[in-house]
Motif scaffolding. Sequence first.
Motif, PDB file in Angstrom:
ATOM      1  N   ARG A 190       0.769  -1.191   0.144  1.00 43.81           N
ATOM      2  CA  ARG A 190      -0.001  -0.052   0.034  1.00 43.81           C
ATOM      3  C   ARG A 190       0.998   1.294  -0.130  1.00 43.81           C
ATOM      4  NH1 ARG A 190      -5.061   0.724   1.267  1.00 43.81           N
ATOM      5  NH2 ARG A 190      -5.507  -1.147   2.497  1.00 43.81           N
ATOM      6  N   HIS A 191       1.858   1.254   0.966  1.00 45.48           N
ATOM      7  CA  HIS A 191       2.628   2.517   1.005  1.00 45.48           C
ATOM      8  C   HIS A 191       3.663   2.515  -0.338  1.00 45.48           C
ATOM      9  CE1 HIS A 191       1.395   4.030   4.952  1.00 45.48           C
ATOM     10  NE2 HIS A 191       1.009   2.733   5.085  1.00 45.48           N
ATOM     11  N   ASP A 192       4.146   1.447  -0.757  1.00 43.28           N
ATOM     12  CA  ASP A 192       5.122   1.588  -1.954  1.00 43.28           C
ATOM     13  C   ASP A 192       4.308   2.036  -3.185  1.00 43.28           C
ATOM     14  OD1 ASP A 192       7.288   0.576  -0.244  1.00 43.28           O
ATOM     15  OD2 ASP A 192       7.003  -1.453  -1.360  1.00 43.28           O
ATOM     16  N   VAL A 193       3.112   1.940  -3.443  1.00 44.02           N
ATOM     17  CA  VAL A 193       2.244   2.031  -4.590  1.00 44.02           C
ATOM     18  C   VAL A 193       1.851   3.689  -4.544  1.00 44.02           C
ATOM     19  CG1 VAL A 193       1.632  -0.180  -5.309  1.00 44.02           C
ATOM     20  CG2 VAL A 193       0.022   1.164  -3.848  1.00 44.02           C
ATOM     21  N   LEU A 194       1.605   3.981  -3.306  1.00 43.73           N
ATOM     22  CA  LEU A 194       1.177   5.353  -3.014  1.00 43.73           C
ATOM     23  C   LEU A 194       2.534   6.407  -3.182  1.00 43.73           C
ATOM     24  CD1 LEU A 194      -0.741   7.486  -2.072  1.00 43.73           C
ATOM     25  CD2 LEU A 194      -0.178   7.000   0.335  1.00 43.73           C
ATOM     26  N   ALA A 195       3.450   5.901  -2.609  1.00 39.42           N
ATOM     27  CA  ALA A 195       4.929   6.468  -2.862  1.00 39.42           C
ATOM     28  C   ALA A 195       5.270   6.758  -4.489  1.00 39.42           C
ATOM     29  CB  ALA A 195       6.027   6.081  -2.100  1.00 39.42           C
ATOM     30  N   ASP A 196       4.900   5.802  -4.946  1.00 33.69           N
ATOM     31  CA  ASP A 196       5.334   5.740  -6.507  1.00 33.69           C
ATOM     32  C   ASP A 196       4.209   6.937  -7.298  1.00 33.69           C
ATOM     33  OD1 ASP A 196       6.271   4.604  -9.075  1.00 33.69           O
ATOM     34  OD2 ASP A 196       4.146   4.073  -9.190  1.00 33.69           O
ATOM     35  N   ALA A 197       3.064   6.811  -6.764  1.00 33.84           N
ATOM     36  CA  ALA A 197       2.245   7.729  -7.278  1.00 33.84           C
ATOM     37  C   ALA A 197       2.372   9.057  -7.073  1.00 33.84           C
ATOM     38  CB  ALA A 197       0.681   7.445  -7.076  1.00 33.84           C
ATOM     39  N   LEU A 198       2.913   9.289  -6.105  1.00 36.33           N
ATOM     40  CA  LEU A 198       3.105  10.574  -5.516  1.00 36.33           C
ATOM     41  C   LEU A 198       4.449  11.246  -6.216  1.00 36.33           C
ATOM     42  CD1 LEU A 198       2.456  10.514  -1.875  1.00 36.33           C
ATOM     43  CD2 LEU A 198       1.129  11.641  -3.607  1.00 36.33           C
ATOM     44  N   ASP A 199       4.951  10.030  -6.600  1.00 31.26           N
ATOM     45  CA  ASP A 199       6.345  10.648  -7.208  1.00 31.26           C
ATOM     46  C   ASP A 199       6.187  10.674  -8.683  1.00 31.26           C
ATOM     47  OD1 ASP A 199       7.967  11.024  -5.055  1.00 31.26           O
ATOM     48  OD2 ASP A 199       8.608   8.595  -5.089  1.00 31.26           O
ATOM     49  N   GLY A 200       4.878  10.743  -9.143  1.00 30.12           N
ATOM     50  CA  GLY A 200       4.790  10.856 -10.719  1.00 30.12           C
ATOM     51  C   GLY A 200       4.417   9.674 -11.541  1.00 30.12           C
ATOM     52  N   GLY A 201       4.292   8.560 -10.677  1.00 36.56           N
ATOM     53  CA  GLY A 201       4.271   7.186 -11.334  1.00 36.56           C
ATOM     54  C   GLY A 201       2.634   7.055 -11.809  1.00 36.56           C
ATOM     55  N   ARG A 202       1.781   7.864 -11.936  1.00 34.65           N
ATOM     56  CA  ARG A 202       0.376   7.635 -12.225  1.00 34.65           C
ATOM     57  C   ARG A 202       0.398   7.317 -13.830  1.00 34.65           C
ATOM     58  NH1 ARG A 202      -3.837   8.668  -9.579  1.00 34.65           N
ATOM     59  NH2 ARG A 202      -5.267   9.352 -11.456  1.00 34.65           N
TER      60      ARG A 202
END
Length: 381
Positions: A369-381
């Motif tokens: 959960r926290h890894d994918v959120l961090a990825d999204a916040l870093d522009g991985g959307r």
Amino acid sequence: MDRDELVDLTRRALKTAIDRTTDMTPAEGGVAAQAYTCSEQFEKERELVRRSPQLVGYSSELPAAGSYCTKTVMDVPVLLTRGTDGAIRAFENICLHRQAPLATGCGTAERFVCPWHAWTYDAHGAFVGGPGREGFPATLGGKAQLTELPAAEHSGFLWVGLDPQAGPLDVDAHLGPLGPELASWGIGNWAPVGEKVLDAPVNWKLALDTFAESYHFATVHRDTFGQITKSNCALFDSFGRHHRLIFPMRHITDLANQPEQEWVPLNNLVLIYALFPNIVLSVTVANGEIFRVYPGERPGHSVTVHQNASSMDVSEPGMAEAARSIFEYAHGAVRDEDYALAARVQANLASGARANLVFGRNEPGLHHRHDVLADALDGGR
């Protein structure tokens, strides 16, 4: 999910229960305590949630043409309708005149009449009449229309987007390979039982964390879920940014002495789906629960909307009472056990006394959960 797949999962769960183990990550992990208290990060997360497709309910809440239901999604009042064409539509539940809400609850209606000045709209959001029209030549001179929001019906659930300019929702792309599995349960056709709100002094991610592992069942839920489901025993599978946890029930080991063809998998499992970024879906043989967890007004605040639907025939009074009892039981445990403890955890996090939280190898849902959120916040959307 067909029976063969369910039996495969049941085999995995049975072995895990017999071996007294759980699915694990290669190493421990964790996040900074500031992830739950930082205002700057909170605002970025809040915006990410606002941009994401939002599961807001069951298809059964709009059972036929002319039905409607109302929702609040991150403070946005939403009116959902099902038209004569069978399609669902969503609008801001706000009159064009003085912004009064047009509807409350759920029901059936051909027209929505503003309770303030009787401005009237149809199920497509179009203004169709009201007194004193001559007083509003600019507002009503053209085709006056409620603000429409992106909406979709997918996998048995109702979805909305909060940006009117964002275009159609692509729920297929959002769910990816998990979509067909969610649809296979048929939860969207189950009978809605109720909806409750938990306004909590808890960061939205911390609220979601309470659903991400069963390690706490023997302590936090000793007299509730811990009596039903094994503690620190779970299967974990990821589906892109979403994941599934399976919690074996305590009696699952009885299956070791039964032929597989006699197994009833859902009598022995609880399935928890984490739908990125803020939805939890719980599936059992008796009910399908939605937890819509929204960032609140500040890092240490969240709003959870808890809905329940039942596979039982709730038209029969006894069954209806049983479904309500199950909902009350589950809601009470989350409110009085999970969230009550999480509020105390949030206070400790805000103290700044310790810099980090630890995620164990036996807590893969937290890692993911926290890894994918961090990825999204870093522009991985």
